[in-house]
Design an enzyme around this catalytic site. Structure first.
Site, PDB file in Angstrom:
ATOM      1  N   GLY A  67       0.903  -1.197   0.069  1.00 16.14           N
ATOM      2  CA  GLY A  67       0.122   0.187  -0.006  1.00 16.14           C
ATOM      3  C   GLY A  67       0.800   1.189  -0.065  1.00 16.14           C
ATOM      4  N   GLN A  69       2.576   5.199  -1.410  1.00 12.25           N
ATOM      5  CA  GLN A  69       3.003   5.829  -2.321  1.00 12.25           C
ATOM      6  C   GLN A  69       4.503   5.517  -2.503  1.00 12.25           C
ATOM      7  OE1 GLN A  69       1.451   8.217  -4.747  1.00 12.25           O
ATOM      8  NE2 GLN A  69      -0.490   8.521  -3.718  1.00 12.25           N
ATOM      9  N   TYR A  72      11.721   5.614  -0.271  1.00 10.61           N
ATOM     10  CA  TYR A  72      13.307   5.286  -0.427  1.00 10.61           C
ATOM     11  C   TYR A  72      13.625   4.395   0.631  1.00 10.61           C
ATOM     12  CZ  TYR A  72      18.186   5.658  -0.861  1.00 10.61           C
ATOM     13  OH  TYR A  72      19.571   5.207  -0.581  1.00 10.61           O
ATOM     14  N   SER A 133       8.010   5.483   7.960  1.00  7.87           N
ATOM     15  CA  SER A 133       7.049   5.105   7.051  1.00  7.87           C
ATOM     16  C   SER A 133       6.435   3.550   7.135  1.00  7.87           C
ATOM     17  CB  SER A 133       7.342   5.060   5.470  1.00  7.87           C
ATOM     18  OG  SER A 133       7.950   6.530   5.369  1.00  7.87           O
ATOM     19  N   ALA A 148       9.538   1.347   7.647  1.00  9.22           N
ATOM     20  CA  ALA A 148      10.906   1.381   7.468  1.00  9.22           C
ATOM     21  C   ALA A 148      11.263   2.980   8.416  1.00  9.22           C
ATOM     22  CB  ALA A 148      11.024   2.156   6.065  1.00  9.22           C
ATOM     23  N   CYS A 164       6.007   9.456  -0.139  1.00 10.60           N
ATOM     24  CA  CYS A 164       4.566   9.072   0.482  1.00 10.60           C
ATOM     25  C   CYS A 164       3.600   9.901  -0.204  1.00 10.60           C
ATOM     26  CB  CYS A 164       4.436   8.931   1.764  1.00 10.60           C
ATOM     27  SG  CYS A 164       5.639   8.049   2.719  1.00 10.60           S
TER      28      CYS A 164
END
EC number: 2.3.1.181
Length: 199
Positions: A67, A69, A72, A133, A148, A164
């Site tokens: 899920g 966007q 990195y 994230s 992350a 994101c």
């Protein structure tokens, strides 16, 4: 819960292993937590839009099935993949996300880093800057992918994307507050707080 410390790994290799694990597990399979770092890579989530990749330079871009966007991953970032049968645990995906946010906040507060969440923008923040994230996938009641946490890494590749999906989203990391912080120590604390939530 089985914990695996995997070191630094190629994203695509681990992604394939997560999919295989999830596809072949059954109702008796133990849940697992995979802790690792990745070599530099941009990953697009299922909702990812190409226009959020601004200037990738030579960094590989992978279209993922998680899920969210674009984000990195790179060395110095703690990645924890949550391979969990949430149906067996009677957990909804939103509840799992909230619990993961709580775990991350507990880790940051252990280091006296004041962290918060933001409505409509999953993840964990220090002030207005994002430090962690979250992106998951659920298949047959089981999750893969995970979190992350920026520990002590080169943040400059985040400038090549809208992290994101948010333009001009600023990123931060734990080493801004504790210059000598070690990823291995953070990983141990993450596991400790994770296991208080999920046996």
């Amino acid at each position: 819960m089985i914990i695996h410390n995997l070191g630094i790994k190629d994203y695509t290799e681990i992604w394939e292993q997560m999919k295989e694990f999830t596809a072949t597990r059954d109702s008796n399979s133990c849940d697992e937590l995979w802790l690792l770092e990745h070599y530099p890579v941009y990953t697009q989530g299922q909702a990812g839009k190409p226009e959020h990749v601004l200037n990738p330079n030579s960094i590989k871009i992978v279209q993922s099935d998680r899920g969210g966007q674009v984000t990195y991953h790179g060395p110095g970032q703690l990645v924890a993949y949550v391979l969990m049968d949430i149906r067996r645990r009677n957990l909804g995906i939103r509840t799992l996300v909230v619990k993961l946010e709580e775990i991350l906040i507990s880790v940051l507060e252990h280091y006296r880093i004041p962290a918060n969440i933001r409505s409509g923008a999953p993840g964990v923040y220090v002030g207005e800057k994002k430090v962690a994230s979250i992106g998951l996938r659920v298949k047959n009641g089981c999750t893969y992918h995970g979190i992350a946490l920026n520990v002590n890494m080169d943040l400059s590749p985040f400038l090549g994307i809208n992290p994101c999906g948010f333009a001009k989203m600023e990123m931060t990391q734990m080493s801004h507050f504790h210059p000598n912080i070690q990823l291995e120590d953070v990983s141990q604390h993450f596991v400790q707080y994770f296991l208080t939530q999920f046996k």
